[in-house]
Design a protein around this motif. Structure first.
Motif, PDB file in Angstrom:
ATOM      1  N   SER A   4       0.826  -1.206   0.000  1.00  0.00           N
ATOM      2  CA  SER A   4       0.000   0.000   0.000  1.00  0.00           C
ATOM      3  C   SER A   4       0.858   1.253   0.000  1.00  0.00           C
ATOM      4  N   THR A   5       1.898   1.254   0.815  1.00  0.00           N
ATOM      5  CA  THR A   5       2.770   2.418   0.918  1.00  0.00           C
ATOM      6  C   THR A   5       3.476   2.696  -0.404  1.00  0.00           C
ATOM      7  N   LYS A   6       3.902   1.642  -1.080  1.00  0.00           N
ATOM      8  CA  LYS A   6       4.664   1.836  -2.318  1.00  0.00           C
ATOM      9  C   LYS A   6       3.797   2.239  -3.492  1.00  0.00           C
ATOM     10  N   VAL A   7       2.615   1.637  -3.626  1.00  0.00           N
ATOM     11  CA  VAL A   7       1.859   1.839  -4.859  1.00  0.00           C
ATOM     12  C   VAL A   7       0.444   2.344  -4.681  1.00  0.00           C
ATOM     13  N   ALA A   8      -0.040   2.432  -3.480  1.00  0.00           N
ATOM     14  CA  ALA A   8      -1.455   2.737  -3.288  1.00  0.00           C
ATOM     15  C   ALA A   8      -1.768   4.195  -3.597  1.00  0.00           C
ATOM     16  N   GLN A   9      -2.892   4.331  -4.252  1.00  0.00           N
ATOM     17  CA  GLN A   9      -3.478   5.644  -4.398  1.00  0.00           C
ATOM     18  C   GLN A   9      -4.524   5.722  -3.290  1.00  0.00           C
ATOM     19  N   ASN A  10      -5.217   6.816  -3.198  1.00  0.00           N
ATOM     20  CA  ASN A  10      -6.196   6.953  -2.119  1.00  0.00           C
ATOM     21  C   ASN A  10      -7.221   5.819  -2.110  1.00  0.00           C
ATOM     22  N   GLU A  11      -7.639   5.378  -3.297  1.00  0.00           N
ATOM     23  CA  GLU A  11      -8.657   4.332  -3.345  1.00  0.00           C
ATOM     24  C   GLU A  11      -8.073   2.918  -3.266  1.00  0.00           C
ATOM     25  N   ARG A  12      -6.771   2.773  -3.299  1.00  0.00           N
ATOM     26  CA  ARG A  12      -6.130   1.460  -3.251  1.00  0.00           C
ATOM     27  C   ARG A  12      -5.260   1.344  -2.008  1.00  0.00           C
ATOM     28  N   THR A  13      -5.895   1.150  -0.884  1.00  0.00           N
ATOM     29  CA  THR A  13      -5.155   1.005   0.360  1.00  0.00           C
ATOM     30  C   THR A  13      -5.399  -0.385   0.922  1.00  0.00           C
ATOM     31  N   LEU A  14      -4.649  -0.733   1.930  1.00  0.00           N
ATOM     32  CA  LEU A  14      -4.853  -2.011   2.590  1.00  0.00           C
ATOM     33  C   LEU A  14      -6.256  -2.084   3.182  1.00  0.00           C
ATOM     34  N   PHE A  15      -6.734  -0.973   3.733  1.00  0.00           N
ATOM     35  CA  PHE A  15      -8.074  -0.957   4.313  1.00  0.00           C
ATOM     36  C   PHE A  15      -9.125  -1.264   3.251  1.00  0.00           C
ATOM     37  N   THR A  16      -9.012  -0.639   2.079  1.00  0.00           N
ATOM     38  CA  THR A  16     -10.014  -0.908   1.044  1.00  0.00           C
ATOM     39  C   THR A  16      -9.885  -2.333   0.522  1.00  0.00           C
ATOM     40  N   TYR A  17      -8.665  -2.893   0.499  1.00  0.00           N
ATOM     41  CA  TYR A  17      -8.514  -4.300   0.116  1.00  0.00           C
ATOM     42  C   TYR A  17      -9.305  -5.195   1.075  1.00  0.00           C
ATOM     43  N   LEU A  18      -9.217  -4.886   2.363  1.00  0.00           N
ATOM     44  CA  LEU A  18      -9.883  -5.716   3.363  1.00  0.00           C
ATOM     45  C   LEU A  18     -11.385  -5.460   3.450  1.00  0.00           C
ATOM     46  N   ALA A  19     -11.826  -4.219   3.264  1.00  0.00           N
ATOM     47  CA  ALA A  19     -13.209  -3.865   3.578  1.00  0.00           C
ATOM     48  C   ALA A  19     -14.107  -3.583   2.371  1.00  0.00           C
ATOM     49  N   ALA A  20     -13.558  -3.174   1.244  1.00  0.00           N
ATOM     50  CA  ALA A  20     -14.395  -2.772   0.111  1.00  0.00           C
ATOM     51  C   ALA A  20     -15.006  -3.987  -0.576  1.00  0.00           C
ATOM     52  N   ASN A  21     -16.145  -3.764  -1.163  1.00  0.00           N
ATOM     53  CA  ASN A  21     -16.814  -4.803  -1.929  1.00  0.00           C
ATOM     54  C   ASN A  21     -16.562  -4.524  -3.406  1.00  0.00           C
ATOM     55  N   GLU A  22     -15.334  -4.766  -3.844  1.00  0.00           N
ATOM     56  CA  GLU A  22     -14.872  -4.513  -5.209  1.00  0.00           C
ATOM     57  C   GLU A  22     -14.217  -5.776  -5.746  1.00  0.00           C
ATOM     58  N   PRO A  23     -13.943  -5.825  -7.042  1.00  0.00           N
ATOM     59  CA  PRO A  23     -13.228  -6.981  -7.596  1.00  0.00           C
ATOM     60  C   PRO A  23     -11.836  -7.139  -6.979  1.00  0.00           C
ATOM     61  N   THR A  25     -10.876  -8.019  -4.051  1.00  0.00           N
ATOM     62  CA  THR A  25     -10.693  -7.663  -2.643  1.00  0.00           C
ATOM     63  C   THR A  25     -10.928  -8.883  -1.762  1.00  0.00           C
ATOM     64  N   PHE A  26     -10.593  -8.722  -0.502  1.00  0.00           N
ATOM     65  CA  PHE A  26     -10.806  -9.782   0.475  1.00  0.00           C
ATOM     66  C   PHE A  26     -12.291 -10.114   0.597  1.00  0.00           C
ATOM     67  N   GLN A  27     -13.140  -9.092   0.511  1.00  0.00           N
ATOM     68  CA  GLN A  27     -14.586  -9.315   0.600  1.00  0.00           C
ATOM     69  C   GLN A  27     -15.065 -10.230  -0.533  1.00  0.00           C
ATOM     70  N   GLU A  28     -14.548 -10.030  -1.731  1.00  0.00           N
ATOM     71  CA  GLU A  28     -14.909 -10.899  -2.852  1.00  0.00           C
ATOM     72  C   GLU A  28     -14.450 -12.330  -2.582  1.00  0.00           C
ATOM     73  N   GLY A  41      -3.455 -16.061  -0.298  1.00  0.00           N
ATOM     74  CA  GLY A  41      -2.027 -16.016  -0.611  1.00  0.00           C
ATOM     75  C   GLY A  41      -1.557 -14.613  -0.934  1.00  0.00           C
ATOM     76  N   VAL A  42      -0.263 -14.456  -0.880  1.00  0.00           N
ATOM     77  CA  VAL A  42       0.344 -13.173  -1.248  1.00  0.00           C
ATOM     78  C   VAL A  42       0.011 -12.830  -2.696  1.00  0.00           C
ATOM     79  N   ASP A  43      -0.137 -13.855  -3.517  1.00  0.00           N
ATOM     80  CA  ASP A  43      -0.483 -13.634  -4.928  1.00  0.00           C
ATOM     81  C   ASP A  43      -1.828 -12.932  -5.094  1.00  0.00           C
ATOM     82  N   ASP A  44      -2.730 -13.119  -4.137  1.00  0.00           N
ATOM     83  CA  ASP A  44      -4.027 -12.442  -4.207  1.00  0.00           C
ATOM     84  C   ASP A  44      -3.870 -10.925  -4.112  1.00  0.00           C
TER      85      ASP A  44
END
Length: 169
Positions: A4-23, A25-28, A41-44
């Motif tokens: 997240s620190t290296k490549v995340a934009q505002n909409e691409r953070t670790l929090f949104t990976y875990l919580a957002a209902n997007e393609p 993501t962890f929610q999917e 996996g890390v590949d995800d």
């Protein structure tokens, strides 16, 4: 967090990976999870952050890792899911790794070794090693023996040994 620190934009953070209902993501993944225990996996993470990685072309950016992953994926059969997972995990570990190739040791650093790649995708070491050997033969990855880790390469499709034998004959 390092991805997240290296490549995340505002909409691409670790929090949104875990919580957002997007393609991707962890929610999917939770919605499509198999019965019983399963492993993320890390590949995800690659699937979620790939676009940010691709766009990170600034000095010190990680676009070159995206390029390496894309090249390696082009060398793999579509049905070879394990090798695809190994490639994506190698991409993420390369980004988050603090590899200093000038250092004499990699102690305390995240480096993409065969063992770590196998652990990161929850697969047997032997299976991951076989995938890495296949990728090595296809000039997509290389093992840095002096440093003890895997890296992407943009090798040639030229079979050097066959060419040398042809010239000798």
């Amino acid at each position: 967090p390092r991805v997240s620190t290296k490549v995340a934009q505002n909409e691409r953070t670790l929090f949104t990976y875990l919580a957002a209902n997007e393609p991707n993501t962890f929610q999917e993944q939770l919605q499509n999870a198999p019965e019983g225990w399963w492993h993320v996996g890390v590949d995800d993470l690659w699937d979620y952050f790939a676009e940010g990685i691709r766009l990170d072309i600034q000095p010190g950016g990680v676009h070159h890792v995206w390029s390496g992953v894309t090249y390696a994926l082009s060398k793999v059969e579509p049905e070879d899911r394990l090798t695809q997972r190994v490639i994506k995990a190698l991409g993420i570990l390369t980004i988050v790794g603090d590899v200093n190739v000038q250092a004499l040791s990699n102690g305390g650093r995240v480096v993409p070794t065969t063992d770590l790649l196998a652990w990161s995708i929850n697969q047997p070491i032997e299976s991951v090693a076989n995938s890495l050997q296949t990728l090595t033969k296809r000039s997509a990855v290389a093992f840095r023996r002096a440093d003890g880790f895997w890296t992407f390469t943009r090798g040639s499709d030229l079979d050097l040994e066959a060419e040398i034998n042809g010239i000798i004959q």
